[in-house]
Design an enzyme around this catalytic site. Structure first.
Site, PDB file in Angstrom:
ATOM      1  N   ALA A  76       0.824  -1.216   0.000  1.00  0.00           N
ATOM      2  CA  ALA A  76       0.000   0.000   0.000  1.00  0.00           C
ATOM      3  C   ALA A  76       0.856   1.263   0.000  1.00  0.00           C
ATOM      4  O   ALA A  76       0.442   2.290  -0.536  1.00  0.00           O
ATOM      5  CB  ALA A  76      -0.950  -0.008   1.195  1.00  0.00           C
ATOM      6  N   ASN A 156      -5.691   3.292  10.474  1.00  0.00           N
ATOM      7  CA  ASN A 156      -4.914   2.163  10.991  1.00  0.00           C
ATOM      8  C   ASN A 156      -4.648   2.245  12.488  1.00  0.00           C
ATOM      9  O   ASN A 156      -4.361   1.240  13.119  1.00  0.00           O
ATOM     10  CB  ASN A 156      -3.591   2.052  10.233  1.00  0.00           C
ATOM     11  CG  ASN A 156      -2.907   3.378  10.052  1.00  0.00           C
ATOM     12  OD1 ASN A 156      -3.418   4.275   9.388  1.00  0.00           O
ATOM     13  ND2 ASN A 156      -1.752   3.530  10.676  1.00  0.00           N
ATOM     14  N   GLN A 184      -6.621  -0.927   5.455  1.00  0.00           N
ATOM     15  CA  GLN A 184      -7.250  -1.461   6.667  1.00  0.00           C
ATOM     16  C   GLN A 184      -8.678  -1.942   6.415  1.00  0.00           C
ATOM     17  O   GLN A 184      -9.140  -2.876   7.060  1.00  0.00           O
ATOM     18  CB  GLN A 184      -7.276  -0.391   7.776  1.00  0.00           C
ATOM     19  CG  GLN A 184      -5.928  -0.059   8.359  1.00  0.00           C
ATOM     20  CD  GLN A 184      -5.350  -1.159   9.235  1.00  0.00           C
ATOM     21  OE1 GLN A 184      -6.064  -2.002   9.774  1.00  0.00           O
ATOM     22  NE2 GLN A 184      -4.039  -1.161   9.374  1.00  0.00           N
ATOM     23  N   SER A 204      -3.116  -3.751   0.520  1.00  0.00           N
ATOM     24  CA  SER A 204      -1.906  -4.429   0.949  1.00  0.00           C
ATOM     25  C   SER A 204      -2.255  -5.843   1.391  1.00  0.00           C
ATOM     26  O   SER A 204      -3.169  -6.030   2.197  1.00  0.00           O
ATOM     27  CB  SER A 204      -1.285  -3.664   2.118  1.00  0.00           C
ATOM     28  OG  SER A 204      -0.159  -4.350   2.594  1.00  0.00           O
ATOM     29  N   THR A 245       9.744  -7.512 -12.658  1.00  0.00           N
ATOM     30  CA  THR A 245       9.249  -8.883 -12.750  1.00  0.00           C
ATOM     31  C   THR A 245       8.213  -9.148 -11.673  1.00  0.00           C
ATOM     32  O   THR A 245       8.432  -8.821 -10.505  1.00  0.00           O
ATOM     33  CB  THR A 245      10.429  -9.870 -12.603  1.00  0.00           C
ATOM     34  OG1 THR A 245      11.378  -9.585 -13.628  1.00  0.00           O
ATOM     35  CG2 THR A 245       9.969 -11.313 -12.704  1.00  0.00           C
ATOM     36  N   CYS A 332       7.680   7.418  23.070  1.00  0.00           N
ATOM     37  CA  CYS A 332       8.541   8.110  24.019  1.00  0.00           C
ATOM     38  C   CYS A 332       9.763   8.661  23.307  1.00  0.00           C
ATOM     39  O   CYS A 332      10.489   7.941  22.650  1.00  0.00           O
ATOM     40  CB  CYS A 332       9.013   7.139  25.103  1.00  0.00           C
ATOM     41  SG  CYS A 332       8.158   7.383  26.641  1.00  0.00           S
TER      42      CYS A 332
HETATM   43  C1  LIG Z   1      -0.355  -0.898   6.518  1.00  0.00           C
HETATM   44  C2  LIG Z   1      -0.882   0.316   5.883  1.00  0.00           C
HETATM   45  C3  LIG Z   1      -0.196   0.941   4.836  1.00  0.00           C
HETATM   46  C4  LIG Z   1       1.151   0.460   4.338  1.00  0.00           C
HETATM   47  O1  LIG Z   1       1.016  -0.763   3.668  1.00  0.00           O
HETATM   48  P1  LIG Z   1       2.335  -1.591   3.269  1.00  0.00           P
HETATM   49  O2  LIG Z   1       1.802  -2.648   2.355  1.00  0.00           O
HETATM   50  O3  LIG Z   1       2.879  -2.124   4.526  1.00  0.00           O
HETATM   51  O4  LIG Z   1       3.253  -0.663   2.556  1.00  0.00           O
HETATM   52  C5  LIG Z   1      -0.762   2.063   4.270  1.00  0.00           C
HETATM   53  N1  LIG Z   1      -1.921   2.546   4.704  1.00  0.00           N
HETATM   54  C6  LIG Z   1      -2.616   1.984   5.702  1.00  0.00           C
HETATM   55  C7  LIG Z   1      -3.927   2.564   6.129  1.00  0.00           C
HETATM   56  C8  LIG Z   1      -2.115   0.854   6.340  1.00  0.00           C
HETATM   57  O5  LIG Z   1      -2.793   0.305   7.338  1.00  0.00           O
END
Ligand SMILES: *Cc1c(COP(=O)(O)O)cnc(C)c1O
Length: 394
Positions: A76, A156, A184, A204, A245, A332
């Site tokens: 993603a 997320n 998500q 993703s 690829t 932190c």
């Molecule tokens: C996990 C996440 C991503 C990143 O996805 P990847 O495949 O790990 O690069 C982007 N946007 C949201 C909302 C996500 O939860």
């Protein structure tokens, strides 16, 4: 001794394990059927190509899209980059204004920040106390220079759904391309790109029980056709939009993961909502001063985001590191506790941000695990509050 196996994984919004059925579908393409899908002169290539095209059909079906509108990427993050940079590159002559919102994933926010250095004007819409953008704010932000709206389907961190269908209608009426980060929301809501008026959408695999390092960008091909410039050049794979690829076993696994998500979504959502309610009530029944962050019900079924007032999330997680894997809503630094950009956008107090924990439930979470986690959080927070120097400060 608890009956559960430790440590318990409760961070499904960060990533998910590969479903055994997904792994099974991938195995042949990691061994005997290892061909390059771009090899057009022999059967190794043909078998790989067929596997890719079957997978593409299946993922298109998952989104109510056409197979040629599905572009395979590394995840993603990359899909968001191609959608936003690719649209800016093509449409910057027409206008330089992009609209997004404050609680997007960093893959969207950092990409927008990058484009600001190259002439883009970006509006970061604020969110309400539940983490939702106000549709009126979006409408007001649109100018005749607006060339892209990018709003996520579900957050997320806090799990809040955005009003995607309403935004899609506005975007359509104003003729502005609409991109949605649905990493998500996939497998949780029906992502019908036609009904939702979506022009580009990022997915993703590793958020839906598929492998890490594979994703999809849906790009609308007609009514209207969304034009994007490539970010990665070389070889012209994926209609010239994403050369390289193809990762055949991961693509096959991703498609299998989507098929399972589609078939089991309603049953799985109901089970997750019940588990989440069991976790929430198990904690708040025995503990005062616990607040829910995000929207009370318009949220991902597997996400519970709680603030334990008077304690710091790091202290809780440290105490429970051998038993439970969860995430914090703050980080932190050497000097202080820095709330996440999402908690900041909600406008909550420092105390509320500092004690925030994200619980992510999933396909393999059990009732026994939920009871165990609730119990351990209750006793740990009680103990930390006893130790806290803030205890008697009001
Ligand atoms: C996990 C996440 C991503 C990143 O996805 P990847 O495949 O790990 O690069 C982007 N946007 C949201 C909302 C996500 O939860």
């Amino acid at each position: 001794m608890p009956k559960v196996k430790l440590p318990i994984y409760m961070d499904y919004n960060a990533t998910t394990p590969i479903d055994a059925r997904v792994l099974g579908s991938m195995m042949p393409y990691l061994t005997d059927d290892f061909g390059n899908a771009a090899s057009i002169n022999h059967s190794f290539g043909w078998r790989a190509e067929k596997a890719v095209e079957d997978s593409r059909n299946s993922i298109a079906d998952f989104l109510h899209a056409e197979p040629k509108e599905i572009i395979f990427t590394s995840g993603a993050t990359e899909s968001n980059n191609i959608a936003i940079k690719g649209a800016y590159e093509v449409y910057k002559e027409k206008g330089n204004h992009i609209i997004t919102q404050a609680t997007e994933h960093k893959a969207v926010l950092d990409t927008c920040k990058y484009l600001e250095k190259h002439g883009a004007k970006v509006t970061y819409l604020p969110v309400d106390e539940f983490g939702q953008v106000r549709v009126e704010d979006l409408e007001k932000a649109i100018t005749d220079k607006t060339i892209l709206i990018s709003i996520m389907a579900a957050n997320n961190e806090i799990g809040t759904y955005q009003p995607i269908a309403e935004i899609g209608k506005i975007a359509k009426a104003k003729n502005i391309p609409f991109h949605v980060d649905a990493a998500q929301a996939a497998g949780k809501i029906n992502l019908n790109v036609q009904e939702l008026g979506i022009d580009a959408l990022s997915l993703s695999a590793h958020k839906v029980y598929g492998p890490k390092g594979i994703g999809v960008l849906y790009v609308r091909g007609k009514n209207p056709h969304l034009r994007l410039a490539p970010v990665i050049h070389g070889g012209g794979h994926e209609q010239g939009l994403r050369s390289g690829t193809l990762n055949v076993p991961f693509i096959v696994g991703f498609a299998k993961a989507c098929e399972i998500a589609k078939a089991e979504m309603f049953k799985e959502n109901a089970r997750l909502v019940a588990l989440r309610e069991q976790l929430r009530s198990g904690i708040v029944r025995q503990l005062d001063n616990v607040l829910v962050n995000g929207h009370p019900n318009n949220r991902l079924p597997n996400n519970l985001h709680l603030s334990f007032l008077g304690v710091q999330s790091d202290a809780i997680m440290m105490s429970l590191a051998d038993e439970v894997a969860v995430s914090a809503g703050s980080a932190c630094t050497s000097k202080s506790v820095e709330p996440s950009h999402v908690m900041k956008a909600l406008g909550v107090s420092r105390e509320r941000a500092a004690g925030a924990i994200r619980f992510g439930l999933g396909r393999f979470t059990t009732e026994e695990e939920v009871d165990f986690v609730a119990e351990r959080f209750v006793s740990t927070v009680k103990r930390l509050r006893e130790l806290s120097p803030l205890k008697n400060s009001g």
